[in-house]
Design an enzyme around this catalytic site. Sequence first.
Site, mmCIF file in Angstrom:
data_model
loop_
_atom_site.group_PDB
_atom_site.id
_atom_site.type_symbol
_atom_site.label_atom_id
_atom_site.label_comp_id
_atom_site.label_asym_id
_atom_site.label_seq_id
_atom_site.Cartn_x
_atom_site.Cartn_y
_atom_site.Cartn_z
ATOM 1 C CG ASP A 89 60.317 35.540 27.453
ATOM 2 O OD1 ASP A 89 59.670 36.149 26.573
ATOM 3 O OD2 ASP A 89 60.367 35.906 28.629
ATOM 4 C CG ASP A 271 68.138 33.915 30.110
ATOM 5 O OD1 ASP A 271 67.802 32.710 30.187
ATOM 6 O OD2 ASP A 271 67.510 34.808 30.694
ATOM 7 C CB CYS A 309 88.877 44.116 31.772
ATOM 8 S SG CYS A 309 87.224 44.078 31.038
ATOM 9 C CB CYS A 311 84.914 45.909 28.976
ATOM 10 S SG CYS A 311 85.007 47.047 30.367
ATOM 11 C CB CYS A 314 88.509 47.861 31.868
ATOM 12 S SG CYS A 314 87.458 47.230 33.187
ATOM 13 C CG HIS A 340 83.463 45.446 33.880
ATOM 14 N ND1 HIS A 340 84.758 45.167 33.481
ATOM 15 C CD2 HIS A 340 83.197 44.609 34.919
ATOM 16 C CE1 HIS A 340 85.249 44.212 34.266
ATOM 17 N NE2 HIS A 340 84.328 43.864 35.140
HETATM 18 ZN ZN LIG Z 1 86.059 45.849 31.990
#
Ligand SMILES: [Zn+2]
Length: 380
Positions: A89, A271, A309, A311, A314, A340
């Site tokens: 930025d 963002d 999920c 990730c 998970c 996550h």
């Molecule tokens: Zn997850």
Amino acid sequence: MYKLIKQDGKAKRGELHTVHGVIQTPVFMNVGTAAAIKGAVATTDLQEIGTQVELSNTYHLHVRPGDDVVRKMGGLHKFMVWDKPILTDSGGFQVFSLAGLRKIKEEGVYFSSHIDGRKIFMGPEESMQIQSNLASTIAMAFDECPSSVASREYVQNSVDRTTRWLARCKEEMARLNSLEDTINKDQLLFAINQGAIYEDIRIEHAKTIAQMDLDGYAIGGLAVGETHEEMYRILDAVVPHLPLEKPTYLMGVGTPANILEAVDRGVDFFDCVYPSRNGRHGHVYTNQGKLNLFNAKFELDDKPIEEGCQCPACRHYSRAYIRHLLKAKEMLGMRLCVLHNLYFYNHMMEEIREAIEQGRYAEYKKAKLEGFEQGNIKIR
Ligand SMILES: [Zn+2]
């Protein structure tokens, strides 16, 4: 450099080709304020959670460790070990929100550092020089973000100055990119639309900057206290006046619901600090709303945060274990929640891109929002 692949209603599916690789849009950029994503997330984790663009803050890096240090270390990419796109930025937002004792002049802003009170001057040229030292993929123009309650007269004068600053940013960026020892000579520059909640000022400004031929166009000064409805009204008014064939970036937004609505209005870059900030407080996103893992009902819950999920949290750990870590103030608890949440956002963007490609965005958005409403995901 930007290729519009498909439009579904107003929703844009695009590709931004950069010197650090191609960005598939709509995209959610993952915020790493001081060259790190808060919650002990390393750049080596980012591949696994689907990050395309990392976002760092010019003001923070200028104050500490100093952009000269980053430059001597070979630029941000080498410094943080990340070879994909980085957006920085302009520093403007932090100067206006964090720094003490500001004085805004035509040449730029005089302010004191929030770390040690040291006097600093930043104008369009300085912001471009700092971002060039950081060697990000995309630099943002230096603008003033006027308060959403500022008077019409104040906002008009501020926006006019922001336009003059944009011309100076563009000129300085061209000069820096032409220098022999500049780290990233292909640095891109995005302009920022301002005008608070005054539609006509924003539209005039959008038309003016659209003619100045920048690499992308951001909408700034939203999500700073106005209602969601007001934000959508501004987007409905402004986005049609920004170039379709350039990226459209809504700065600092927002909840998953905000993103779904803004994509529908033609925005394709986002963002926000929500996923990492919420994760650090044990608040995790699911397709059925947000969960607070501190809640006692998860004490013996052996399910992952979200079934299915992919990730890193998970795939291995239960809600009960993560809850225990959070309560015991183990840093790992925070880290798993942030991983996550970022994966959740990045994965949602992947679904959004697919839905636009297949011409079923409206249907996808409706189903997704209905799912969230089972919980309370619209609430920050
Ligand atoms: Zn997850």
